[in-house]
Design a protein around this motif. Structure first.
Motif, PDB file in Angstrom:
ATOM      1  N   ARG A   1     -23.959 -11.412  72.250  1.00 53.54           N
ATOM      2  CA  ARG A   1     -23.692 -12.614  71.471  1.00 53.54           C
ATOM      3  C   ARG A   1     -23.513 -12.290  69.993  1.00 53.54           C
ATOM      4  N   ILE A   2     -24.403 -11.447  69.461  1.00 50.58           N
ATOM      5  CA  ILE A   2     -24.307 -11.075  68.050  1.00 50.58           C
ATOM      6  C   ILE A   2     -23.028 -10.286  67.786  1.00 50.58           C
ATOM      7  N   ALA A   3     -22.693  -9.352  68.705  1.00 56.21           N
ATOM      8  CA  ALA A   3     -21.467  -8.569  68.545  1.00 56.21           C
ATOM      9  C   ALA A   3     -20.240  -9.471  68.606  1.00 56.21           C
ATOM     10  N   GLY A   4     -20.272 -10.454  69.517  1.00 61.15           N
ATOM     11  CA  GLY A   4     -19.155 -11.394  69.611  1.00 61.15           C
ATOM     12  C   GLY A   4     -19.006 -12.226  68.350  1.00 61.15           C
ATOM     13  N   LEU A   5     -20.154 -12.651  67.776  1.00 62.51           N
ATOM     14  CA  LEU A   5     -20.113 -13.433  66.544  1.00 62.51           C
ATOM     15  C   LEU A   5     -19.556 -12.611  65.397  1.00 62.51           C
ATOM     16  N   LEU A   6     -19.998 -11.343  65.283  1.00 63.82           N
ATOM     17  CA  LEU A   6     -19.487 -10.476  64.218  1.00 63.82           C
ATOM     18  C   LEU A   6     -17.985 -10.233  64.376  1.00 63.82           C
ATOM     19  N   LEU A   7     -17.547 -10.049  65.625  1.00 62.14           N
ATOM     20  CA  LEU A   7     -16.133  -9.839  65.886  1.00 62.14           C
ATOM     21  C   LEU A   7     -15.319 -11.064  65.480  1.00 62.14           C
TER      22      LEU A   7
ATOM     23  N   SER B   1     -34.831  -6.303  79.154  1.00 60.93           N
ATOM     24  CA  SER B   1     -33.637  -5.527  78.807  1.00 60.93           C
ATOM     25  C   SER B   1     -32.377  -6.353  78.952  1.00 60.93           C
ATOM     26  N   ALA B   2     -32.322  -7.138  80.046  1.00 63.83           N
ATOM     27  CA  ALA B   2     -31.153  -7.989  80.267  1.00 63.83           C
ATOM     28  C   ALA B   2     -31.041  -9.040  79.173  1.00 63.83           C
ATOM     29  N   GLY B   3     -32.209  -9.626  78.786  1.00 62.67           N
ATOM     30  CA  GLY B   3     -32.189 -10.619  77.718  1.00 62.67           C
ATOM     31  C   GLY B   3     -31.751 -10.017  76.405  1.00 62.67           C
ATOM     32  N   GLY B   4     -32.232  -8.778  76.102  1.00 63.25           N
ATOM     33  CA  GLY B   4     -31.811  -8.103  74.875  1.00 63.25           C
ATOM     34  C   GLY B   4     -30.332  -7.795  74.873  1.00 63.25           C
ATOM     35  N   ALA B   5     -29.790  -7.403  76.026  1.00 61.08           N
ATOM     36  CA  ALA B   5     -28.360  -7.111  76.122  1.00 61.08           C
ATOM     37  C   ALA B   5     -27.527  -8.358  75.889  1.00 61.08           C
ATOM     38  N   ARG B   6     -27.994  -9.498  76.416  1.00 65.61           N
ATOM     39  CA  ARG B   6     -27.254 -10.748  76.199  1.00 65.61           C
ATOM     40  C   ARG B   6     -27.229 -11.105  74.724  1.00 65.61           C
ATOM     41  N   TRP B   7     -28.370 -10.969  74.048  1.00 63.37           N
ATOM     42  CA  TRP B   7     -28.404 -11.267  72.621  1.00 63.37           C
ATOM     43  C   TRP B   7     -27.522 -10.315  71.828  1.00 63.37           C
ATOM     44  N   PHE B   8     -27.505  -9.046  72.226  1.00 62.01           N
ATOM     45  CA  PHE B   8     -26.650  -8.070  71.555  1.00 62.01           C
ATOM     46  C   PHE B   8     -25.182  -8.440  71.712  1.00 62.01           C
TER      47      PHE B   8
END
Length: 250
Positions: A29-35, A20-27
């Motif tokens: 990162r992806i949200a930061g990239l989209l932003l 779960s922690a790994g999935g949250a980190r990837w989320f």
């Protein structure tokens, strides 16, 4: 020997927590990239306010990626024939000096036609086309249009009308690999952008909506008729171009 503590650390609950922690980190990162992707054009709008910077468009970058190359010679606004500027304005965006990046009256007509199920007309202003060419992609898309509108308003707010026109005329496409008015004038008429006459300017303006099929230097009868209309409008455009050639400019 495996202890109970060891089993607890490596058990299914802790394994789930780690995933779960790994999935949250990837989320994140992806949200930061989209932003970043969404905000980067607005930072570039501020950067492009500096007149020494000469922006390139997404089609130009695509040509580079595909190893096709392109011809573009930047030219200052003062070195572009007023005939060309007037022709492009009256062909592409007659209310360029009056609106804030979007011609809301024309936009309303497009929306009304779409809601009525009728064929919609074009309502793209020069700031909208500039935003699309600099930061987005071609083709009809509600997503692209939703991104395009605030970018057009932001660039119109940050840049002077003169800077907007200068950038637009230096990134517009006038044939395969032919970008900007200087390259277009030399390619089609073997003159510089400053030497373009009324008829040449009108033909180049008419070619803008479809530069791959409309060739300014080889116009058909239909293209000539459109160019005659644009040339006439350009001659009568004095009240429409005050932000560029009159005392009403910013």
């Amino acid at each position: 020997m495996v202890t109970e503590a060891g089993m607890e650390r490596d058990g299914p609950i802790n394994g789930y927590r780690k995933r779960s922690a790994g999935g949250a980190r990837w989320f994140r990162r992806i949200a930061g990239l989209l932003l970043f992707v969404l905000l980067a054009p607005y930072l570039l709008i501020l950067l492009y306010r500096i007149e020494l910077i000469r922006p390139v468009s997404t089609p130009m970058l695509a040509d580079l990626v595909m190893l096709r190359g392109y011809d573009r010679q930047w030219v200052e606004f003062e070195d572009i024939s007023p005939h060309l500027v007037r022709s492009v304005m009256m062909s592409e965006d007659g209310q360029f000096c009056a609106h804030d990046g979007i011609d809301w009256a024309q936009m309303k007509l497009v929306v009304d036609d779409a809601l009525a199920g009728e064929t919609t007309r074009g309502a793209s202003t020069i700031p909208m086309q500039t935003a699309k060419n600099l930061f987005l992609w071609s083709g009809r898309s509600f997503v692209r249009k939703a991104l395009e509108l605030p970018l057009a308003m932001a660039s119109d707010f940050v840049w002077s009308k003169e800077r907007m026109m200068e950038i637009y005329l230096n990134i517009a496409e006038w044939g395969p690999g032919i970008y900007g008015i200087e390259a277009a004038a030399r390619h089609h008429f073997n003159v510089s952008a400053s030497e373009l006459g009324p008829k040449q300017s009108a033909l180049l303006a008419v070619a803008l909506p479809n530069p791959l099929e409309r060739v300014a230097s080889k116009p058909g009868n239909g293209m000539r008729r459109l160019a005659n209309v644009v040339e006439r409008r350009a001659r009568q455009s004095g009240a429409y171009v005050t932000c560029l050639y009159g005392d009403g400019g910013r």
